[in-house]
Design an enzyme around this catalytic site. Sequence first.
Site: not given
Ligand SMILES: NC(=O)c1ccc[n+]([C@@H]2O[C@H](COP(=O)([O-])OP(=O)(O)OC[C@H]3O[C@@H](n4cnc5c(N)ncnc54)[C@H](O)[C@@H]3O)[C@@H](O)[C@H]2O)c1
Ligand SMILES: [Zn+2]
Length: 379
Positions: A136, A158, A200, A243, A253, A258, A262, A265, A269, A281
Amino acid sequence: MADLAMTRTREAIEVKLSAESRRYDIVIQPGLLGQQGRLGDEIRSLAPADAKILMLTDANLAGLYQEQVEKSLHAAGFEVYTCVIPAGEASKSLAQAQEVFEQSLAAHMSRKDIMLALGGGVVGDLAGFCASTYHRGMPLIQVPTTLVAQVDSAIGGKTAVNFGQVKNIVGTFHQPLRVMIDPDTLDTLPERERIAGLAEVVKYGLIETSCTGETGFFEWQQMHADNLRAVYPEMIRRCCAIKASVVMQDEFETKGLRYFLNLGHTFGHAYESLSHYGLLHGEAVAIGTLQAAVLAARLGLFPAEAALRTEALLKKLGLLDVLRQAGDFPPQSLLERMRQDKKNHGDAIRLVLPEGELGRVVVRDDIPDAQILAVLAGG
Ligand SMILES: NC(=O)c1ccc[n+]([C@@H]2O[C@H](COP(=O)([O-])OP(=O)(O)OC[C@H]3O[C@@H](n4cnc5c(N)ncnc54)[C@H](O)[C@@H]3O)[C@@H](O)[C@H]2O)c1
Ligand SMILES: [Zn+2]
């Protein structure tokens, strides 16, 4: 000079939520994960002496940082278990969460132990989801290693996994105990990922004033665009501050603020989805951010000159080839995807648009299709 002076120092931003007990720091410190890094000591100051740590990371990160992070945690006296997931979005799944739960059980993790996410948004979102549901809810420490995660996903609480082809549909709000950012980890991040993340950052420049009342981040980026890398710690700090401010004002949100995050976005998307996620993305957000600016200029909401500055900044940061790809997608299909965006209310397409001056935005759901289509068609 001031920017450079802070580049290797420890900075902290406080995130203060409604109840006094619910506050946490975002620490930005170059070298935190390095050989002499102080990660373990930082966590030691937060955790009871007998707390165990379950570290979640992906296969790419494991090869780069697992050993040194484990060493630092061991040196600080922690018992550490590491769970390595495959890299990539497919790991944000209930099946992967189940594996994490199994490892948590095997390690006898309890509610006082810690889940540590070492990685990008994929690792962070999955770890957050598991930490918020196992027992939990257990403490979560985010150690983000992509630009997207350092300026966005690791902050704000999130968490999510994807389910039934729908992204982020099963998730929770679970704020971390601390976010620890080492900008040096971006040195190993693939160039394409790093540049995509800058979209971003540009977004924050365009929403800053509406989020915090402050100005100047967009201009700051323009000023440093030739060598942004030299000022990454300060750039990350400014994004985190925006942020954090949004999250403090609108944690769940429910108040509209919040939603400003977007910007770009809803357009983005649609491109992400039509490219079958061939576009990253951030790349799709770069296209979407520019289109939001162009649409706002067409509508007379935003000076045409400011839209041109937005385009110039995105290009200077390395997104020129990405912006060119916008023309590869049929406008009508893009519009249909935009209509399906899960953040719309009913059929109306809900857009965050720059308004008035750089830094200010407005939410609109009354923009005629013809205007949106014209922008999608490159007008
Ligand atoms: N929770 C939220 O508020 C929120 C906000 C924005 C995005 N997201 C989510 O985040 C995800 C995307 O995250 P991302 O863009 O970080 O992608 P990711 O986590 O897939 O990382 C991208 C790639 O880079 C590699 N990598 C990461 N750090 C590295 C480093 N320092 N050196 C070498 N390689 C490295 C990873 O292994 C992966 O292959 C999506 O699923 C999205 O929905 C969540
Ligand atoms: Zn984004």
